[in-house]
Design a protein around this motif. Structure first.
Motif, PDB file in Angstrom:
ATOM      1  N   PRO A   1       8.441   3.520  -2.082  1.00  0.00           N
ATOM      2  CA  PRO A   1       8.907   2.510  -3.043  1.00  0.00           C
ATOM      3  C   PRO A   1       8.543   2.827  -4.491  1.00  0.00           C
ATOM      4  N   LYS A   2       7.343   3.338  -4.742  1.00  0.00           N
ATOM      5  CA  LYS A   2       6.946   3.654  -6.115  1.00  0.00           C
ATOM      6  C   LYS A   2       7.849   4.719  -6.715  1.00  0.00           C
ATOM      7  N   THR A   3       8.199   5.707  -5.900  1.00  0.00           N
ATOM      8  CA  THR A   3       9.096   6.760  -6.380  1.00  0.00           C
ATOM      9  C   THR A   3      10.475   6.204  -6.697  1.00  0.00           C
TER      10      THR A   3
ATOM     11  N   ASP B   1       3.899  -5.487  -7.024  1.00  0.00           N
ATOM     12  CA  ASP B   1       4.016  -6.516  -8.051  1.00  0.00           C
ATOM     13  C   ASP B   1       5.242  -6.308  -8.938  1.00  0.00           C
ATOM     14  N   ASP B   2       5.972  -5.221  -8.736  1.00  0.00           N
ATOM     15  CA  ASP B   2       7.158  -4.949  -9.547  1.00  0.00           C
ATOM     16  C   ASP B   2       8.212  -6.021  -9.248  1.00  0.00           C
ATOM     17  N   PRO B   3       8.747  -6.715 -10.275  1.00  0.00           N
ATOM     18  CA  PRO B   3       9.751  -7.760 -10.027  1.00  0.00           C
ATOM     19  C   PRO B   3      11.024  -7.247  -9.360  1.00  0.00           C
ATOM     20  N   ARG B   4      11.243  -5.942  -9.406  1.00  0.00           N
ATOM     21  CA  ARG B   4      12.460  -5.375  -8.806  1.00  0.00           C
ATOM     22  C   ARG B   4      12.304  -5.109  -7.318  1.00  0.00           C
ATOM     23  N   TRP B   5      11.117  -5.317  -6.770  1.00  0.00           N
ATOM     24  CA  TRP B   5      10.840  -5.028  -5.366  1.00  0.00           C
ATOM     25  C   TRP B   5      10.863  -6.312  -4.550  1.00  0.00           C
ATOM     26  N   LEU B   6      11.523  -6.259  -3.387  1.00  0.00           N
ATOM     27  CA  LEU B   6      11.507  -7.399  -2.474  1.00  0.00           C
ATOM     28  C   LEU B   6      11.339  -6.886  -1.048  1.00  0.00           C
ATOM     29  N   ARG B   7      10.311  -7.408  -0.375  1.00  0.00           N
ATOM     30  CA  ARG B   7      10.135  -7.109   1.042  1.00  0.00           C
ATOM     31  C   ARG B   7      10.896  -8.174   1.832  1.00  0.00           C
ATOM     32  N   VAL B   8      12.018  -7.776   2.392  1.00  0.00           N
ATOM     33  CA  VAL B   8      12.885  -8.704   3.113  1.00  0.00           C
ATOM     34  C   VAL B   8      12.249  -9.047   4.455  1.00  0.00           C
ATOM     35  N   ALA B   9      12.287 -10.335   4.809  1.00  0.00           N
ATOM     36  CA  ALA B   9      11.621 -10.823   6.017  1.00  0.00           C
ATOM     37  C   ALA B   9      12.459 -10.607   7.267  1.00  0.00           C
ATOM     38  N   LEU B  10      13.094  -9.456   7.367  1.00  0.00           N
ATOM     39  CA  LEU B  10      13.898  -9.084   8.530  1.00  0.00           C
ATOM     40  C   LEU B  10      13.444  -7.718   9.014  1.00  0.00           C
ATOM     41  N   GLU B  11      13.303  -7.583  10.326  1.00  0.00           N
ATOM     42  CA  GLU B  11      12.884  -6.306  10.897  1.00  0.00           C
ATOM     43  C   GLU B  11      14.092  -5.420  11.174  1.00  0.00           C
ATOM     44  N   CYS B  12      13.945  -4.153  10.844  1.00  0.00           N
ATOM     45  CA  CYS B  12      14.990  -3.171  11.104  1.00  0.00           C
ATOM     46  C   CYS B  12      14.747  -2.543  12.475  1.00  0.00           C
ATOM     47  N   PHE B  13      15.809  -2.270  13.220  1.00  0.00           N
ATOM     48  CA  PHE B  13      15.666  -1.632  14.529  1.00  0.00           C
ATOM     49  C   PHE B  13      15.330  -0.147  14.411  1.00  0.00           C
ATOM     50  N   ASP B  14      15.497   0.420  13.222  1.00  0.00           N
ATOM     51  CA  ASP B  14      15.101   1.809  12.978  1.00  0.00           C
ATOM     52  C   ASP B  14      13.672   1.831  12.470  1.00  0.00           C
ATOM     53  N   ALA B  15      12.889   2.768  12.966  1.00  0.00           N
ATOM     54  CA  ALA B  15      11.506   2.895  12.513  1.00  0.00           C
ATOM     55  C   ALA B  15      11.216   4.372  12.224  1.00  0.00           C
ATOM     56  N   PRO B  16      10.709   4.682  11.031  1.00  0.00           N
ATOM     57  CA  PRO B  16      10.520   3.754   9.912  1.00  0.00           C
ATOM     58  C   PRO B  16      11.855   3.330   9.303  1.00  0.00           C
ATOM     59  N   ALA B  17      11.860   2.175   8.679  1.00  0.00           N
ATOM     60  CA  ALA B  17      13.086   1.655   8.084  1.00  0.00           C
ATOM     61  C   ALA B  17      13.324   2.275   6.716  1.00  0.00           C
ATOM     62  N   PRO B  18      14.565   2.593   6.392  1.00  0.00           N
ATOM     63  CA  PRO B  18      14.856   3.090   5.046  1.00  0.00           C
ATOM     64  C   PRO B  18      14.768   1.967   4.020  1.00  0.00           C
ATOM     65  N   LEU B  19      14.687   2.338   2.763  1.00  0.00           N
ATOM     66  CA  LEU B  19      14.787   1.382   1.669  1.00  0.00           C
ATOM     67  C   LEU B  19      16.253   1.196   1.292  1.00  0.00           C
TER      68      LEU B  19
ATOM     69  N   VAL C   1      21.875   1.418 -11.464  1.00  0.00           N
ATOM     70  CA  VAL C   1      22.903   1.157 -12.462  1.00  0.00           C
ATOM     71  C   VAL C   1      22.897   2.243 -13.524  1.00  0.00           C
ATOM     72  N   ASP C   2      23.956   2.238 -14.324  1.00  0.00           N
ATOM     73  CA  ASP C   2      24.034   3.136 -15.474  1.00  0.00           C
ATOM     74  C   ASP C   2      23.347   2.445 -16.652  1.00  0.00           C
ATOM     75  N   GLY C   3      22.225   2.969 -17.087  1.00  0.00           N
ATOM     76  CA  GLY C   3      21.550   2.388 -18.239  1.00  0.00           C
ATOM     77  C   GLY C   3      20.097   2.067 -17.957  1.00  0.00           C
ATOM     78  N   ASP C   4      19.388   1.745 -19.016  1.00  0.00           N
ATOM     79  CA  ASP C   4      17.981   1.378 -18.902  1.00  0.00           C
ATOM     80  C   ASP C   4      17.850   0.006 -18.246  1.00  0.00           C
ATOM     81  N   VAL C   5      16.731  -0.194 -17.578  1.00  0.00           N
ATOM     82  CA  VAL C   5      16.479  -1.437 -16.849  1.00  0.00           C
ATOM     83  C   VAL C   5      15.200  -2.083 -17.384  1.00  0.00           C
ATOM     84  N   SER C   6      15.254  -3.383 -17.625  1.00  0.00           N
ATOM     85  CA  SER C   6      14.071  -4.167 -17.956  1.00  0.00           C
ATOM     86  C   SER C   6      13.894  -5.237 -16.893  1.00  0.00           C
ATOM     87  N   CYS C   7      12.680  -5.741 -16.745  1.00  0.00           N
ATOM     88  CA  CYS C   7      12.424  -6.711 -15.686  1.00  0.00           C
ATOM     89  C   CYS C   7      11.299  -7.651 -16.090  1.00  0.00           C
ATOM     90  N   GLY C   8      11.182  -8.749 -15.346  1.00  0.00           N
ATOM     91  CA  GLY C   8      10.140  -9.708 -15.642  1.00  0.00           C
ATOM     92  C   GLY C   8      10.166 -10.872 -14.662  1.00  0.00           C
TER      93      GLY C   8
END
Length: 329
Positions: free
Chosen positions: A27-29, A50-68, A73-80
């Motif tokens: 995820p950090k990468t 703590d990154d506002p762009r990260w969300l751990r979805v409360a659903l389990e994937c049948f694949d292990a390990p699960a992909p992200l 987007v095209d352009g710089d990103v800001s968050c908060g």
């Protein structure tokens, strides 16, 4: 220089729809990559951030390990953060998410009302149109009649929104999870330009459902054609014909009916038929025992298409599988 408003032949360049992919990555990468608007991990094994762009979805994937899942987007990103809402923006696009525990608000209806009121207040600070929403709900089929959690969610969502979608509903998904934390997770994608809502001619529009489906009809479009018309965001789609669930108890028939509904959406939106390797989908499967068969059928019917197979409950208890995702032009 001639301004665009003075020449009808000149059209503004609309922002390209975010690139959506599934990828095995840290995820950090992923968050450090240029243009990353949002990153989603799935299930209890996904890390915290703590990154506002990260969300751990409360659903389990049948694949292990699960992909992200990555939105880029095209352009710089800001968050908060804005009160309980986390957000990011870039390339003309806005991601916003809220996560609440039902125990803090007294149940599903009150939690949905609070979540959507918060999102409405936040969107009031932005001049952007909500095009797509995802809702993940604890024990979505618990309760009977109007007391069922999904029907309570629909009541609360409508109360929190008021007339916010008076001019038309976005595409949406509502799926039940099993993580035991009584979480309601809602996230959205918005843009300064409106999309085009798409309905399925094989189905009654969700907001016109009869009373048997609850006091408040579900508020969503079957799909949304993005402003640049370069992608179709497909709502949660299941074996519903007219307004009725089809093929009760028959997994394969339900899955085939679902795929027929997806093709009807593509045709209505004037998108190319079928799905390809750049069109990521999610298949939500109610019973874990059905996952291998769902995978097998989808590999046969949609060869090469990236499909994330997830343990999730469809909003109607008789429905065994639901599919949503993207079709890029």
């Amino acid at each position: 220089m001639v301004q665009a408003s003075e020449n009808p032949q000149v059209r503004p360049v609309l922002p390209r729809t975010p690139h959506v992919t599934y990828r095995m990555a840290d995820p950090k990468t992923a968050l450090a990559e240029p243009g990353t608007l949002a990153v989603f991990g799935f299930g209890a094994g996904a890390p915290d951030s703590d990154d506002p762009r990260w969300l751990r979805v409360a659903l389990e994937c049948f694949d292990a390990p699960a992909p992200l899942e990555l939105w880029q987007v095209d352009g710089d990103v800001s968050c908060g953060r804005h009160d309980a809402v986390r957000w990011s923006t870039g390339g003309g696009w806005l991601f916003a998410a809220i996560e609440l525990n039902e125990r803090d608000f007294g149940g599903t209806e009150a939690t949905a009302r609070h979540a959507y009121a918060e999102l409405r207040r936040f969107m009031g600070t932005r001049e952007q149109s909500v095009l797509r929403i995802w809702n993940y709900i604890s024990d979505i089929n618990r309760g009977d009649g109007d007391a069922e959690c999904y029907k309570q969610f629909c009541d609360g969502r409508a109360a929190g929104l008021g007339d916010f979608f008076a001019e038309g509903f976005p595409a949406a998904t509502a799926i039940g999870h099993h993580n035991g934390e009584h979480l309601l997770q809602v996230y959205l994608l918005a843009n300064g330009d409106p999309g085009t809502a798409i309905e399925n001619p094989r189905q009654v529009s969700a907001w016109r459902y009869p009373r048997q489906y609850g006091r408040t009809s579900p508020g969503f479009a079957r799909a949304m054609l993005m402003p640049a018309r370069d992608a179709l965001a497909i709502s949660g789609t299941a074996a519903v014909v007219g307004h009725a669930s089809a093929h009760e108890g028959d997994l394969e028939a339900q899955l085939n009916e679902t795929l027929t509904n997806l093709e009807a959406l593509l045709a209505t939106a004037d998108m190319p038929a079928g799905f390809d390797t750049h069109s990521p989908l999610k298949a939500y499967v109610r019973r874990p025992v059905d996952a291998p068969r769902v995978r097998e059928i989808l590999q046969q019917r949609l060869p090469g298409v990236p499909v994330l197979l997830i343990h999730g409950d469809v909003c109607r208890s008789e429905l065994l599988v639901e599919i949503d995702g993207w079709r890029f032009a």
